[in-house]
Every structure is written in C-alpha cells, then in structure tokens.
Design a protein around this motif. Structure first.
Motif, PDB file in Angstrom:
ATOM      1  N   THR A  22       0.846  -1.194   0.000  1.00  0.00           N
ATOM      2  CA  THR A  22       0.000   0.000   0.000  1.00  0.00           C
ATOM      3  C   THR A  22       0.876   1.237   0.000  1.00  0.00           C
ATOM      4  OG1 THR A  22      -1.785  -1.160   1.135  1.00  0.00           O
ATOM      5  CG2 THR A  22      -1.802   1.244   1.215  1.00  0.00           C
ATOM      6  N   VAL A  27       0.321   8.342  -6.032  1.00  0.00           N
ATOM      7  CA  VAL A  27      -0.858   7.684  -6.589  1.00  0.00           C
ATOM      8  C   VAL A  27      -0.355   6.564  -7.491  1.00  0.00           C
ATOM      9  CG1 VAL A  27      -2.899   7.957  -8.035  1.00  0.00           C
ATOM     10  CG2 VAL A  27      -2.214   9.797  -6.471  1.00  0.00           C
ATOM     11  N   ASN A  72      -6.257   0.507  -7.831  1.00  0.00           N
ATOM     12  CA  ASN A  72      -5.888   1.921  -7.745  1.00  0.00           C
ATOM     13  C   ASN A  72      -6.736   2.666  -6.722  1.00  0.00           C
ATOM     14  OD1 ASN A  72      -3.916   1.526  -9.663  1.00  0.00           O
ATOM     15  ND2 ASN A  72      -5.164   2.298 -11.367  1.00  0.00           N
ATOM     16  N   ASN A  75      -5.027   2.186  -3.690  1.00  0.00           N
ATOM     17  CA  ASN A  75      -3.609   2.541  -3.796  1.00  0.00           C
ATOM     18  C   ASN A  75      -2.709   1.376  -3.388  1.00  0.00           C
ATOM     19  OD1 ASN A  75      -2.424   4.858  -4.917  1.00  0.00           O
ATOM     20  ND2 ASN A  75      -1.622   5.527  -2.944  1.00  0.00           N
TER      21      ASN A  75
END
Length: 115
Positions: A22, A27, A72, A75
């Motif tokens: 993570t 991003v 995404n 993340n």
C-alpha cells in the motif's frame, strides 16, 4: 513517500500467500508497480510487473504460479502466490517506477516456504 508491504509469513510447500503493498504519498495509478525478491546471499531479482495500463509480466520462475494485480482505488498492489516452493523463500519488495516523481521501494516482507 512510503510503500508498506505486508502479508509475508511461513507457509508449507504447495501453499499460498497474498502480499500487499500500500502506497502513501504517491498515486500508484501514475506508476508501474513491481515485485522483486532477494534471497540470502543473492542479488535482488525481478518477480513481476503490472503497468499503468494493467499489462502484466512475470519472470520465468514464477510464471503460472504468481499473479500481480493492482487496486488503484485502494492505492495497493498485490502478489498472489500459489504452489509455493522452498526456493521462493526470500524478502519480497514492491517498487513503484516510471512515474512523475521517479521510483520508490518498499521495506520488504519475509516469505519463508518450508519443505
């Protein structure tokens, strides 16, 4: 920037583990994401990569057994590891690469596969 890898542990040969990485401070959707591993006394080796466009690529020694994926929205990048072998024992690292701020490495998570 921090890449927090988790999910490692001790597993018997033939078993499975899921590693997670993570990110904070970046991003991951802006980066290719990869997993690497380093066994004692050996150089760090590339394991798998997922591109920004979700294309995946694997080293020959994990192809067919490991699956890399990304979420995404969370993340986070994952490495599903099946049919584990003792030779998969290593510290596994995630890496963010090819993005706007360069590249970054996580701190690693230990995977130990017993025979």
């Amino acid at each position: 920037v921090q890449l927090q890898a988790s999910g490692g542990g001790l597993v018997q040969a033939g078993g499975s583990l899921i590693l997670s990485c993570t990110a904070s401070g970046i991003v991951i959707g802006d980066y290719g994401m990869g997993w690497y591993r380093q066994a004692p006394g050996q150089q760090r080796k590339w394991v798998a990569t997922v591109t920004r466009g979700d294309l995946t690529n694997y080293s020959d020694f994990v192809k067919g057994r490991f699956t890399i994926s990304r979420d995404n929205a969370k993340n986070t990048v994952y490495l599903q590891m099946n049919s584990l072998k003792p030779e998969d024992t290593a510290v596994y690292y995630c890496r963010a690469l090819g993005g706007p701020d360069g590249e970054f490495w996580g701190q690693g998570t230990q995977v130990t596969v017993s025979s």
